[in-house]
Design an enzyme around this catalytic site. Structure first.
Site, PDB file in Angstrom:
ATOM      1  N   LYS A 143      13.953 -31.590 -24.364  1.00 43.66           N
ATOM      2  CA  LYS A 143      15.063 -30.619 -24.272  1.00 43.66           C
ATOM      3  C   LYS A 143      15.049 -29.911 -22.919  1.00 43.66           C
ATOM      4  O   LYS A 143      16.038 -29.811 -22.228  1.00 43.66           O
ATOM      5  CB  LYS A 143      14.943 -29.611 -25.421  1.00 43.66           C
ATOM      6  CG  LYS A 143      15.952 -28.503 -25.465  1.00 43.66           C
ATOM      7  CD  LYS A 143      15.590 -27.275 -24.664  1.00 43.66           C
ATOM      8  CE  LYS A 143      14.237 -26.691 -24.922  1.00 43.66           C
ATOM      9  NZ  LYS A 143      14.053 -26.048 -26.193  1.00 43.66           N
ATOM     10  N   TYR A 163      19.081 -21.682 -32.085  1.00 45.27           N
ATOM     11  CA  TYR A 163      18.441 -22.153 -30.851  1.00 45.27           C
ATOM     12  C   TYR A 163      18.995 -23.509 -30.398  1.00 45.27           C
ATOM     13  O   TYR A 163      19.403 -23.683 -29.254  1.00 45.27           O
ATOM     14  CB  TYR A 163      16.947 -22.406 -31.117  1.00 45.27           C
ATOM     15  CG  TYR A 163      15.994 -21.267 -31.074  1.00 45.27           C
ATOM     16  CD1 TYR A 163      15.876 -20.379 -32.137  1.00 45.27           C
ATOM     17  CD2 TYR A 163      15.137 -21.110 -29.994  1.00 45.27           C
ATOM     18  CE1 TYR A 163      14.933 -19.368 -32.115  1.00 45.27           C
ATOM     19  CE2 TYR A 163      14.191 -20.089 -29.962  1.00 45.27           C
ATOM     20  CZ  TYR A 163      14.090 -19.222 -31.026  1.00 45.27           C
ATOM     21  OH  TYR A 163      13.152 -18.220 -31.000  1.00 45.27           O
ATOM     22  N   HIS A 209       9.985  -7.403  -5.146  1.00 44.36           N
ATOM     23  CA  HIS A 209      11.310  -7.332  -4.537  1.00 44.36           C
ATOM     24  C   HIS A 209      11.558  -8.482  -3.583  1.00 44.36           C
ATOM     25  O   HIS A 209      10.658  -8.857  -2.852  1.00 44.36           O
ATOM     26  CB  HIS A 209      11.423  -6.004  -3.773  1.00 44.36           C
ATOM     27  CG  HIS A 209      12.797  -5.718  -3.303  1.00 44.36           C
ATOM     28  ND1 HIS A 209      13.822  -5.388  -4.154  1.00 44.36           N
ATOM     29  CD2 HIS A 209      13.326  -5.756  -2.045  1.00 44.36           C
ATOM     30  CE1 HIS A 209      14.930  -5.203  -3.447  1.00 44.36           C
ATOM     31  NE2 HIS A 209      14.652  -5.423  -2.179  1.00 44.36           N
ATOM     32  N   CYS A 244       7.781 -31.350 -30.769  1.00 41.17           N
ATOM     33  CA  CYS A 244       7.794 -30.692 -29.462  1.00 41.17           C
ATOM     34  C   CYS A 244       7.791 -31.710 -28.325  1.00 41.17           C
ATOM     35  O   CYS A 244       8.622 -31.649 -27.427  1.00 41.17           O
ATOM     36  CB  CYS A 244       6.589 -29.752 -29.349  1.00 41.17           C
ATOM     37  SG  CYS A 244       6.436 -28.996 -27.732  1.00 41.17           S
ATOM     38  N   GLU A 292      12.364  -7.310 -11.388  1.00 39.75           N
ATOM     39  CA  GLU A 292      12.014  -5.926 -11.050  1.00 39.75           C
ATOM     40  C   GLU A 292      12.897  -4.924 -11.798  1.00 39.75           C
ATOM     41  O   GLU A 292      12.546  -3.757 -11.947  1.00 39.75           O
ATOM     42  CB  GLU A 292      12.079  -5.678  -9.543  1.00 39.75           C
ATOM     43  CG  GLU A 292      13.464  -5.714  -8.960  1.00 39.75           C
ATOM     44  CD  GLU A 292      13.476  -5.513  -7.439  1.00 39.75           C
ATOM     45  OE1 GLU A 292      12.765  -4.623  -6.957  1.00 39.75           O
ATOM     46  OE2 GLU A 292      14.193  -6.263  -6.741  1.00 39.75           O
ATOM     47  N   CYS A 352      10.970 -29.420 -27.672  1.00 36.74           N
ATOM     48  CA  CYS A 352      10.787 -28.586 -26.477  1.00 36.74           C
ATOM     49  C   CYS A 352      10.770 -29.356 -25.158  1.00 36.74           C
ATOM     50  O   CYS A 352      11.480 -28.996 -24.221  1.00 36.74           O
ATOM     51  CB  CYS A 352       9.455 -27.822 -26.560  1.00 36.74           C
ATOM     52  SG  CYS A 352       8.897 -27.409 -28.207  1.00 36.74           S
ATOM     53  N   GLU A 378      21.372 -24.463 -27.075  1.00 34.53           N
ATOM     54  CA  GLU A 378      20.713 -25.241 -26.014  1.00 34.53           C
ATOM     55  C   GLU A 378      21.461 -26.544 -25.753  1.00 34.53           C
ATOM     56  O   GLU A 378      21.728 -26.916 -24.601  1.00 34.53           O
ATOM     57  CB  GLU A 378      19.254 -25.515 -26.396  1.00 34.53           C
ATOM     58  CG  GLU A 378      18.415 -24.246 -26.378  1.00 34.53           C
ATOM     59  CD  GLU A 378      16.941 -24.462 -26.698  1.00 34.53           C
ATOM     60  OE1 GLU A 378      16.141 -23.583 -26.373  1.00 34.53           O
ATOM     61  OE2 GLU A 378      16.583 -25.500 -27.297  1.00 34.53           O
TER      62      GLU A 378
END
Ligand code: NDP
Length: 454
Positions: A52, A180, A438, A44, A443, A49, A184
């Site tokens: 990346k 994945y 908003h 990681c 939303e 992660c 990516e």
């Protein structure tokens, strides 16, 4: 916890799961050592992660500069320069900083760090070079390693590990795989100006994700310059001067400047000597454990990518917490693998939690499906042709939201909050009674009123 062992716990592997287990166990008063042969923080922090995501930010910056034009910023194209070595060097500095933090975290918790390659001589003894250490418990947290299919020229193919340290970017690249890592990296490369082709063996990539998400991503990536070729795989690779020639399964050839495989990862257990001790492996090569993370050898436990549960850092961290409790707490606790949220940092991002529509149809019967597709507000002025997708999968008779899926900017950030709602068993009526923020894309998740399918 006094006995004749050197330690209460020796952990092999200082990745996300191993470090969490080490720190938490030490805080409970256990005498803990971690053996690590490579780098602190594991995949990681070093080749996963974290770097990346930094590369994704780097690659997206080019698009942000282009998008600024519609907002009045005039940045002449010929004055925009990207320097790959700068991005790699800055990323390396950040990773060094994180390695240091991991070291201090372990040391401050009183954990002994042993640098070297471990093997087990029995269920309570770990050998590292000339030294041996004993422990009441041993945990295998060695993670995974990229796998490249066995094709002629395999040695010419890079994995994600090497991509993080490329000395220079090629003009063209092929990314092999459809999970994945493939999407990516295809996005990173294309965003940085590399002509990128993604080759995937099946009809549609991202197997396991919701079908609408998969189709939507397949329609968005080409807009970012990623060429998608499905139903084809690499038969062989050969060097051709500075380039590579790929023989493909459909009988065609492709010449490119770099080939990267993102074709899955295997459990990294080489040389540990686990088979000889009676530790069991499944067909995929992962260590078999029970719900207490115990292997077939009672003193040996295992967690993280090496046991084949979802290969995600937060899963390994949670497993580290459960195992701490099992070994040095009240002996209770199990992992809950339901509704694990996840993001794929392709561009635009995917964020998802809960069941796909196909999974829900199989397990829950009648559903209501809500779906919305729109142009994000930012692109009304940027003029960019990018769209977002949001989808809710609702069980008809209970009104419970079983799955939430998104493709769009910040999908990972948005889905984290929805994961709390799904974990709490939220109904569609509760989504509807929640006011929107908003103006945001998020939303849309609380304003989808009419089902598009049932
Ligand atoms: P994945 O398992 O996600 O994907 C592997 C891909 O390679 C699939 O498309 C698969 O095809 C294909 N493939 C497998 N074997 C072959 C073969 N022999 N020939 C051709 N294609 C093949 O693996 P990744 O390497 O992308 O990632 C590993 C794991 O790491 C992920 O599953 C994920 O858990 C984790 N990860 C998480 C990230 C995140 O949270 N953002 C980022 C990166 C990784 P098929 O579908 O047909 O089997």
């Amino acid at each position: 916890m006094s006995d004749n062992y050197d330690y209460d716990l020796i952990i092999i592997g200082a990745g996300s799961g191993g470090v969490r287990l080490a720190r938490m166990s030490a805080q409970k008063g256990a005498r803990v050592a971690v053996v690590e042969s490579r780098y602190l923080g594991g995949t990681c922090v070093n080749v996963g992660c974290v770097p990346k995501k930094l590369f994704v930010y780097g690659s997206h910056a080019g698009e942000d500069i282009e998008d600024a034009k519609g907002y009045g910023w005039n940045v002449p194209k010929d004055q925009v320069r990207f320097d790959w070595p700068t991005l790699v060097a800055n990323k390396n500095t950040e990773i060094d900083r994180l390695n240091g933090i991991y070291q201090r975290m372990l040391e401050n918790a009183g954990v002994t760090i042993i640098n070297g390659t471990a093997s087990l001589t029995d269920g309570n003894t770990v050998a590292v070079a000339e030294d041996s250490y004993t422990a009441r418990h041993i945990t295998i947290a060695t993670g995974g390693w990229p796998v490249t299919p066995d094709v002629p020229g395999k040695e010419l193919i890079l994995s994600s590990n090497e991509m993080f340290y490329l000395p220079q970017l090629p003009r063209e690249a092929v990314v092999w795989g459809g999970g994945y890592i493939a999407v990516e990296f295809a996005g990173i490369l294309a965003g940085l100006g590399v002509e990128t082709t993604l080759l995937y063996r099946g009809d549609l990539f991202l197997r396991g994700f919701d079908d609408d998400v998969r189709k939507f991503v397949a329609s968005e990536l080409p807009k970012k310059g990623v060429k998608l070729r499905f139903g084809v795989t690499i038969d062989s690779v050969s060097a051709e001067g500075q380039d590579y020639s790929l023989a493909l399964s459909d009988g065609t050839y492709l010449t490119t400047g770099l080939v990267m495989a993102a074709t899955g990862r295997r459990a990294l257990v080489d040389g540990l000597g686990l088979e000889a001790l009676g530790v069991q492996f499944n067909a995929a090569g992962h260590i078999v454990v029970d719900e207490a993370f115990q292997t077939a050898v009672p003193s040996i436990t295992a967690l993280g990518d090496v046991i084949g549960t979802p290969q995600l850092t937060p899963v390994a961290l949670a497993q580290g917490m459960v195992l701490t409790r099992r070994l040095f707490g009240d002996g209770e606790g199990v992992m809950d693998y339901n509704s694990i949220p996840t993001a794929v940092f392709c561009q635009p991002n995917i964020g998802t939690v809960g069941l796909t529509e196909a999974e829900a149809r199989e397990s829950h019967g009648k559903l209501r499906i809500y779906r919305s597709e729109f142009k994000p507000m930012k692109h009304t002025l940027s003029g960019r042709d990018e769209r977002s997708l949001m989808k809710l999968v609702v069980e008809d008779n209970t009104d419970r939201v079983l799955g939430a899926h998104m493709v769009g900017p910040d999908a990972g950030e948005i889905v984290q909050g929805l994961a709390v709602a799904l974990k709490a068993g939220a109904t569609k009526a509760q989504f509807d009674s929640t006011l929107g923020v908003h103006p945001t894309s998020a939303e849309e998740f609380v304003t989808m009123r009419e089902p598009v399918a049932d």
